[in-house]
Design a protein around this motif. Sequence first.
Motif, PDB file in Angstrom:
ATOM      1  N   MET A 246       0.851  -1.201   0.000  1.00  0.00           N
ATOM      2  CA  MET A 246       0.000   0.000   0.000  1.00  0.00           C
ATOM      3  C   MET A 246       0.890   1.255   0.000  1.00  0.00           C
ATOM      4  SD  MET A 246      -2.598   1.192   2.971  1.00  0.00           S
ATOM      5  CE  MET A 246      -3.743   2.518   2.752  1.00  0.00           C
ATOM      6  N   SER A 247       0.617   2.143  -0.944  1.00  0.00           N
ATOM      7  CA  SER A 247       1.408   3.375  -1.029  1.00  0.00           C
ATOM      8  C   SER A 247       0.968   4.362   0.052  1.00  0.00           C
ATOM      9  CB  SER A 247       1.221   4.038  -2.387  1.00  0.00           C
ATOM     10  OG  SER A 247       1.577   3.147  -3.406  1.00  0.00           O
ATOM     11  N   TYR A 248       1.846   5.262   0.380  1.00  0.00           N
ATOM     12  CA  TYR A 248       1.452   6.322   1.302  1.00  0.00           C
ATOM     13  C   TYR A 248       0.725   7.428   0.514  1.00  0.00           C
ATOM     14  CZ  TYR A 248       6.136   8.028  -0.083  1.00  0.00           C
ATOM     15  OH  TYR A 248       7.244   8.411  -0.789  1.00  0.00           O
ATOM     16  N   PRO A 249       0.042   8.358   1.197  1.00  0.00           N
ATOM     17  CA  PRO A 249      -0.834   9.297   0.482  1.00  0.00           C
ATOM     18  C   PRO A 249      -0.092  10.160  -0.546  1.00  0.00           C
ATOM     19  CG  PRO A 249      -1.224   9.401   2.841  1.00  0.00           C
ATOM     20  CD  PRO A 249      -0.014   8.540   2.653  1.00  0.00           C
ATOM     21  N   ALA A 250      -0.789  10.436  -1.655  1.00  0.00           N
ATOM     22  CA  ALA A 250      -0.204  11.244  -2.728  1.00  0.00           C
ATOM     23  C   ALA A 250       0.238  12.614  -2.207  1.00  0.00           C
ATOM     24  CB  ALA A 250      -1.226  11.401  -3.849  1.00  0.00           C
ATOM     25  N   GLU A 251      -0.500  13.145  -1.257  1.00  0.00           N
ATOM     26  CA  GLU A 251      -0.167  14.462  -0.673  1.00  0.00           C
ATOM     27  C   GLU A 251       1.196  14.390   0.041  1.00  0.00           C
ATOM     28  OE1 GLU A 251      -3.798  15.903   1.307  1.00  0.00           O
ATOM     29  OE2 GLU A 251      -2.402  16.816   2.746  1.00  0.00           O
ATOM     30  N   ALA A 252       1.434  13.280   0.751  1.00  0.00           N
ATOM     31  CA  ALA A 252       2.722  13.110   1.432  1.00  0.00           C
ATOM     32  C   ALA A 252       3.842  12.869   0.410  1.00  0.00           C
ATOM     33  CB  ALA A 252       2.640  11.951   2.423  1.00  0.00           C
ATOM     34  N   LEU A 253       3.543  12.099  -0.621  1.00  0.00           N
ATOM     35  CA  LEU A 253       4.545  11.856  -1.670  1.00  0.00           C
ATOM     36  C   LEU A 253       4.926  13.172  -2.357  1.00  0.00           C
ATOM     37  CD1 LEU A 253       6.270  10.011  -3.464  1.00  0.00           C
ATOM     38  CD2 LEU A 253       4.228   9.565  -4.847  1.00  0.00           C
TER      39      LEU A 253
ATOM     40  N   LEU B 269      13.773  -1.716   1.546  1.00  0.00           N
ATOM     41  CA  LEU B 269      12.688  -0.764   1.318  1.00  0.00           C
ATOM     42  C   LEU B 269      11.983  -0.558   2.651  1.00  0.00           C
ATOM     43  CD1 LEU B 269      10.350   0.759  -0.125  1.00  0.00           C
ATOM     44  CD2 LEU B 269       9.422  -1.492  -0.752  1.00  0.00           C
ATOM     45  N   VAL B 270      11.897   0.687   3.078  1.00  0.00           N
ATOM     46  CA  VAL B 270      11.148   1.006   4.295  1.00  0.00           C
ATOM     47  C   VAL B 270       9.764   1.491   3.864  1.00  0.00           C
ATOM     48  CG1 VAL B 270      11.009   2.447   6.364  1.00  0.00           C
ATOM     49  CG2 VAL B 270      13.238   1.585   5.577  1.00  0.00           C
ATOM     50  N   ARG B 271       8.752   0.673   4.159  1.00  0.00           N
ATOM     51  CA  ARG B 271       7.362   1.060   3.860  1.00  0.00           C
ATOM     52  C   ARG B 271       6.828   1.845   5.051  1.00  0.00           C
ATOM     53  NH1 ARG B 271       5.113  -1.564  -0.532  1.00  0.00           N
ATOM     54  NH2 ARG B 271       6.252  -3.422  -1.214  1.00  0.00           N
ATOM     55  N   PRO B 272       6.499   3.122   4.855  1.00  0.00           N
ATOM     56  CA  PRO B 272       6.121   3.944   6.012  1.00  0.00           C
ATOM     57  C   PRO B 272       4.722   3.650   6.513  1.00  0.00           C
ATOM     58  CG  PRO B 272       6.004   5.252   4.021  1.00  0.00           C
ATOM     59  CD  PRO B 272       6.503   3.895   3.605  1.00  0.00           C
ATOM     60  N   PHE B 273       4.542   3.776   7.830  1.00  0.00           N
ATOM     61  CA  PHE B 273       3.183   3.829   8.373  1.00  0.00           C
ATOM     62  C   PHE B 273       2.960   5.150   9.119  1.00  0.00           C
ATOM     63  CE2 PHE B 273       5.592   0.889  11.183  1.00  0.00           C
ATOM     64  CZ  PHE B 273       5.643   1.645  12.353  1.00  0.00           C
ATOM     65  N   ARG B 274       4.007   5.959   9.202  1.00  0.00           N
ATOM     66  CA  ARG B 274       3.845   7.313   9.729  1.00  0.00           C
ATOM     67  C   ARG B 274       4.923   8.208   9.104  1.00  0.00           C
ATOM     68  NH1 ARG B 274       4.941   8.646  15.941  1.00  0.00           N
ATOM     69  NH2 ARG B 274       6.885   9.400  15.069  1.00  0.00           N
ATOM     70  N   LEU B 275       4.516   9.370   8.614  1.00  0.00           N
ATOM     71  CA  LEU B 275       5.468  10.352   8.073  1.00  0.00           C
ATOM     72  C   LEU B 275       5.185  11.688   8.751  1.00  0.00           C
ATOM     73  CD1 LEU B 275       4.165   8.841   5.130  1.00  0.00           C
ATOM     74  CD2 LEU B 275       6.443   9.601   4.527  1.00  0.00           C
ATOM     75  N   THR B 276       6.214  12.283   9.334  1.00  0.00           N
ATOM     76  CA  THR B 276       6.031  13.543  10.066  1.00  0.00           C
ATOM     77  C   THR B 276       6.944  14.613   9.461  1.00  0.00           C
ATOM     78  OG1 THR B 276       5.714  12.193  12.038  1.00  0.00           O
ATOM     79  CG2 THR B 276       5.932  14.572  12.375  1.00  0.00           C
ATOM     80  N   PHE B 277       6.323  15.626   8.917  1.00  0.00           N
ATOM     81  CA  PHE B 277       7.063  16.717   8.259  1.00  0.00           C
ATOM     82  C   PHE B 277       7.100  17.913   9.214  1.00  0.00           C
ATOM     83  CE2 PHE B 277       5.189  14.094   4.979  1.00  0.00           C
ATOM     84  CZ  PHE B 277       6.143  14.032   3.983  1.00  0.00           C
ATOM     85  N   TRP B 278       8.284  18.244   9.664  1.00  0.00           N
ATOM     86  CA  TRP B 278       8.475  19.365  10.616  1.00  0.00           C
ATOM     87  C   TRP B 278       9.054  20.545   9.865  1.00  0.00           C
ATOM     88  CZ3 TRP B 278      12.633  22.372  12.024  1.00  0.00           C
ATOM     89  CH2 TRP B 278      12.586  23.026  13.263  1.00  0.00           C
ATOM     90  N   THR B 279       8.463  21.708  10.086  1.00  0.00           N
ATOM     91  CA  THR B 279       9.045  22.923   9.492  1.00  0.00           C
ATOM     92  C   THR B 279       9.225  23.984  10.570  1.00  0.00           C
ATOM     93  OG1 THR B 279       6.800  23.478   8.801  1.00  0.00           O
ATOM     94  CG2 THR B 279       8.300  22.803   7.065  1.00  0.00           C
ATOM     95  N   SER B 280      10.305  24.719  10.441  1.00  0.00           N
ATOM     96  CA  SER B 280      10.503  25.874  11.311  1.00  0.00           C
ATOM     97  C   SER B 280       9.927  27.090  10.608  1.00  0.00           C
ATOM     98  CB  SER B 280      11.993  26.099  11.579  1.00  0.00           C
ATOM     99  OG  SER B 280      12.634  26.506  10.395  1.00  0.00           O
TER     100      SER B 280
END
Length: 190
Positions: free
Chosen positions: A1-8, A154-165
């Motif tokens: 299962m791919s991760y969301p297109a928005e995250a990609l 291959l690391v298949r993600p189940f959580r992706l966290t994008f941090w911005t300052s």
Amino acid sequence: MSYPAEALALVREWLPDNDDPDRPQITLSTVTADGGADARTVLMSEFDEDGFYFHTDAHSRKAADIAANPLVAITVLWPGFTRQLVIRGAAEPAAPREVAAAYEKRSPYLQQLAWQNSVEFAQLPIDERRRAWASFTEAHPDGFRQPANWAGYLVRPFRLTFWTSNPDTASHRVEYVRDGEAWSVQHLAG
Ligand SMILES: Cc1cc2nc3c(=O)[nH]c(=O)nc-3n(C[C@H](O)[C@H](O)[C@H](O)COP(=O)(O)O)c2cc1C
């Protein structure tokens, strides 16, 4: 299962293209046999809609950790406190074609390193290591084929966290979390 297109789309915006020879240096965290944590820097070889790829020695500690427990975390840090991407996921052996292609893309130095990066080699005195390195290079004027110990994951993600300052306001995280077959998105304090 791919991760969301928005995250990609964010991953594509943040990380260099897979063809860029300047690969991201990432922190790969694993779970050890005694239930502790371990971490080290590796290069992210590439990413796609399935996940994130790295390559290593099949006899390494990280490979043993993953064989016993595939859960890993990847941290990618951008210079200047600007961005951080944290990925939690499960590592699995990458497809042989991907593993071979990644070896072909490594620099001649890193291709040779994949042959000579052993405990036995590391235990030699520095002069002997230099001699052994030079004679291996001389013995392979046409380059190096892929060694048997070259392994890819291959690391298949189940959580992706994008941090911005943000210099004008608080830092911020947007997080994509897999829950069964669905993904949710949430905004978190930085
Ligand atoms: C900038 C940098 C990039 C590295 N890239 C890799 C890599 O792509 N693959 C790898 O196996 N080790 C890489 N290493 C070495 C690892 O950090 C580590 O020392 C080695 O893989 C052994 O780790 P382990 O005993 O935890 O398995 C890199 C080290 C640095 C400092």
